[in-house]
Write a protein that holds these residues in place. Sequence first.
Motif, PDB file in Angstrom:
ATOM      1  N   ARG A   1     -10.127   2.306   2.525  1.00  0.00           N
ATOM      2  CA  ARG A   1      -9.735   3.059   3.625  1.00  0.00           C
ATOM      3  C   ARG A   1      -8.515   3.876   3.258  1.00  0.00           C
ATOM      4  O   ARG A   1      -7.294   3.948   3.777  1.00  0.00           O
ATOM      5  CB  ARG A   1      -9.377   2.297   4.749  1.00  0.00           C
ATOM      6  CG  ARG A   1     -10.739   1.571   4.972  1.00  0.00           C
ATOM      7  CD  ARG A   1     -10.390   0.992   6.435  1.00  0.00           C
ATOM      8  NE  ARG A   1     -11.497   0.488   7.015  1.00  0.00           N
ATOM      9  CZ  ARG A   1     -11.648  -0.263   8.198  1.00  0.00           C
ATOM     10  NH1 ARG A   1     -10.590  -0.374   8.920  1.00  0.00           N
ATOM     11  NH2 ARG A   1     -12.535  -0.800   8.646  1.00  0.00           N
ATOM     12  N   GLY A   2      -8.449   4.561   2.097  1.00  0.00           N
ATOM     13  CA  GLY A   2      -7.192   5.270   1.599  1.00  0.00           C
ATOM     14  C   GLY A   2      -5.927   4.701   1.170  1.00  0.00           C
ATOM     15  O   GLY A   2      -4.863   5.118   0.976  1.00  0.00           O
ATOM     16  N   VAL A   3      -6.145   3.429   0.838  1.00  0.00           N
ATOM     17  CA  VAL A   3      -5.089   2.446   0.245  1.00  0.00           C
ATOM     18  C   VAL A   3      -5.535   1.982  -1.018  1.00  0.00           C
ATOM     19  O   VAL A   3      -6.727   1.475  -1.198  1.00  0.00           O
ATOM     20  CB  VAL A   3      -4.843   1.258   1.196  1.00  0.00           C
ATOM     21  CG1 VAL A   3      -3.760   0.556   0.756  1.00  0.00           C
ATOM     22  CG2 VAL A   3      -4.211   1.978   2.513  1.00  0.00           C
ATOM     23  N   VAL A   4      -4.827   2.057  -2.244  1.00  0.00           N
ATOM     24  CA  VAL A   4      -4.960   1.329  -3.388  1.00  0.00           C
ATOM     25  C   VAL A   4      -4.334   0.016  -3.383  1.00  0.00           C
ATOM     26  O   VAL A   4      -2.907   0.084  -2.924  1.00  0.00           O
ATOM     27  CB  VAL A   4      -4.417   2.469  -4.447  1.00  0.00           C
ATOM     28  CG1 VAL A   4      -4.538   1.668  -5.762  1.00  0.00           C
ATOM     29  CG2 VAL A   4      -5.179   3.602  -4.613  1.00  0.00           C
ATOM     30  N   GLU A   5      -4.936  -0.904  -3.717  1.00  0.00           N
ATOM     31  CA  GLU A   5      -4.357  -2.361  -3.843  1.00  0.00           C
ATOM     32  C   GLU A   5      -4.504  -2.906  -5.184  1.00  0.00           C
ATOM     33  O   GLU A   5      -5.632  -2.683  -5.729  1.00  0.00           O
ATOM     34  CB  GLU A   5      -5.335  -3.268  -2.672  1.00  0.00           C
ATOM     35  CG  GLU A   5      -4.913  -2.917  -1.371  1.00  0.00           C
ATOM     36  CD  GLU A   5      -5.661  -4.305  -0.250  1.00  0.00           C
ATOM     37  OE1 GLU A   5      -6.228  -4.984  -1.126  1.00  0.00           O
ATOM     38  OE2 GLU A   5      -5.311  -3.935   0.709  1.00  0.00           O
ATOM     39  N   VAL A   6      -3.449  -3.385  -5.643  1.00  0.00           N
ATOM     40  CA  VAL A   6      -3.421  -3.771  -6.901  1.00  0.00           C
ATOM     41  C   VAL A   6      -2.955  -5.332  -6.789  1.00  0.00           C
ATOM     42  O   VAL A   6      -1.922  -5.668  -6.417  1.00  0.00           O
ATOM     43  CB  VAL A   6      -2.660  -3.103  -8.096  1.00  0.00           C
ATOM     44  CG1 VAL A   6      -2.624  -3.873  -9.349  1.00  0.00           C
ATOM     45  CG2 VAL A   6      -2.838  -1.642  -8.045  1.00  0.00           C
TER      46      VAL A   6
ATOM     47  N   ARG B   1       0.529  -2.288  -2.485  1.00  0.00           N
ATOM     48  CA  ARG B   1      -0.378  -1.732  -1.690  1.00  0.00           C
ATOM     49  C   ARG B   1       0.406  -0.162  -1.762  1.00  0.00           C
ATOM     50  O   ARG B   1       1.431   0.165  -1.704  1.00  0.00           O
ATOM     51  CB  ARG B   1      -0.515  -1.866  -0.197  1.00  0.00           C
ATOM     52  CG  ARG B   1      -1.253  -3.110  -0.143  1.00  0.00           C
ATOM     53  CD  ARG B   1      -1.661  -3.338   1.428  1.00  0.00           C
ATOM     54  NE  ARG B   1      -2.310  -4.645   1.479  1.00  0.00           N
ATOM     55  CZ  ARG B   1      -2.002  -5.737   1.806  1.00  0.00           C
ATOM     56  NH1 ARG B   1      -0.568  -6.057   1.801  1.00  0.00           N
ATOM     57  NH2 ARG B   1      -2.792  -6.800   1.830  1.00  0.00           N
ATOM     58  N   PHE B   2      -0.423   1.110  -2.002  1.00  0.00           N
ATOM     59  CA  PHE B   2      -0.003   2.360  -2.085  1.00  0.00           C
ATOM     60  C   PHE B   2      -0.985   3.309  -1.353  1.00  0.00           C
ATOM     61  O   PHE B   2      -2.158   3.087  -1.392  1.00  0.00           O
ATOM     62  CB  PHE B   2      -0.075   2.725  -3.544  1.00  0.00           C
ATOM     63  CG  PHE B   2       1.133   1.961  -4.336  1.00  0.00           C
ATOM     64  CD1 PHE B   2       2.390   2.043  -4.456  1.00  0.00           C
ATOM     65  CD2 PHE B   2       0.456   0.962  -5.169  1.00  0.00           C
ATOM     66  CE1 PHE B   2       3.109   1.207  -5.346  1.00  0.00           C
ATOM     67  CE2 PHE B   2       1.052   0.048  -6.015  1.00  0.00           C
ATOM     68  CZ  PHE B   2       2.449   0.215  -6.033  1.00  0.00           C
ATOM     69  N   MET B   3      -0.598   4.465  -0.600  1.00  0.00           N
ATOM     70  CA  MET B   3      -1.355   5.298   0.086  1.00  0.00           C
ATOM     71  C   MET B   3      -1.996   5.954  -1.120  1.00  0.00           C
ATOM     72  O   MET B   3      -1.488   6.427  -2.139  1.00  0.00           O
ATOM     73  CB  MET B   3      -0.529   6.406   0.780  1.00  0.00           C
ATOM     74  CG  MET B   3       0.104   5.638   1.915  1.00  0.00           C
ATOM     75  SD  MET B   3       0.973   6.877   2.971  1.00  0.00           S
ATOM     76  CE  MET B   3      -0.083   8.423   3.139  1.00  0.00           C
ATOM     77  N   ALA B   4      -3.306   6.231  -1.219  1.00  0.00           N
ATOM     78  CA  ALA B   4      -4.056   6.641  -2.388  1.00  0.00           C
ATOM     79  C   ALA B   4      -3.791   8.297  -2.397  1.00  0.00           C
ATOM     80  O   ALA B   4      -3.847   8.843  -3.514  1.00  0.00           O
ATOM     81  CB  ALA B   4      -5.595   6.661  -1.900  1.00  0.00           C
ATOM     82  N   THR B   5      -3.238   9.055  -1.407  1.00  0.00           N
ATOM     83  CA  THR B   5      -3.074  10.333  -1.597  1.00  0.00           C
ATOM     84  C   THR B   5      -1.604  10.415  -2.422  1.00  0.00           C
ATOM     85  O   THR B   5      -1.300  11.554  -2.850  1.00  0.00           O
ATOM     86  CB  THR B   5      -2.713  11.115  -0.207  1.00  0.00           C
ATOM     87  OG1 THR B   5      -1.779  10.447   0.485  1.00  0.00           O
ATOM     88  CG2 THR B   5      -4.090  11.111   0.618  1.00  0.00           C
ATOM     89  N   ARG B   6      -1.004   9.549  -2.376  1.00  0.00           N
ATOM     90  CA  ARG B   6       0.307   9.612  -3.255  1.00  0.00           C
ATOM     91  C   ARG B   6       0.137   9.076  -4.749  1.00  0.00           C
ATOM     92  O   ARG B   6       0.988   9.099  -5.454  1.00  0.00           O
ATOM     93  CB  ARG B   6       1.269   8.643  -2.503  1.00  0.00           C
ATOM     94  CG  ARG B   6       2.014   9.177  -1.227  1.00  0.00           C
ATOM     95  CD  ARG B   6       2.655  10.535  -1.320  1.00  0.00           C
ATOM     96  NE  ARG B   6       3.175  11.004  -0.080  1.00  0.00           N
ATOM     97  CZ  ARG B   6       3.978  11.848  -0.011  1.00  0.00           C
ATOM     98  NH1 ARG B   6       4.594  12.497  -1.263  1.00  0.00           N
ATOM     99  NH2 ARG B   6       4.369  12.154   1.167  1.00  0.00           N
ATOM    100  N   VAL B   7      -0.827   8.368  -4.878  1.00  0.00           N
ATOM    101  CA  VAL B   7      -1.162   7.828  -6.507  1.00  0.00           C
ATOM    102  C   VAL B   7      -1.444   8.813  -7.658  1.00  0.00           C
ATOM    103  O   VAL B   7      -2.492   9.566  -7.090  1.00  0.00           O
ATOM    104  CB  VAL B   7      -2.114   6.599  -6.453  1.00  0.00           C
ATOM    105  CG1 VAL B   7      -2.582   6.127  -7.841  1.00  0.00           C
ATOM    106  CG2 VAL B   7      -1.522   5.607  -5.476  1.00  0.00           C
TER     107      VAL B   7
END
Length: 79
Positions: free
Chosen positions: A36-41, A55-61
């Motif tokens: 859902r538009g979030v990158v989780e590591v 957690r990071f917003m996918a649009t910012r990665v």
Amino acid sequence: MKGDRVEIVVDAGDTTRTYEVVASRAGRRVETAVRRGVVEVSEVTRSGSVVRTARFMATRVLALVEQPVPREDSSEQTG
């Protein structure tokens, strides 16, 4: 596996920032997921319990670099 790590490069407006998640103990691993538009590591134990999560917003990665520790395969060893 201990030593596995993931580097995340994030756009922070006028600059970039680099974050790192490392499997800090034996038996732990690092898992990545995009939902859902979030990158989780996450650093995860053998039993599947999450120790920590970034957690990071996918649009910012900008980059997600997985760096596994080289593993020795017992079938390749001689003698």
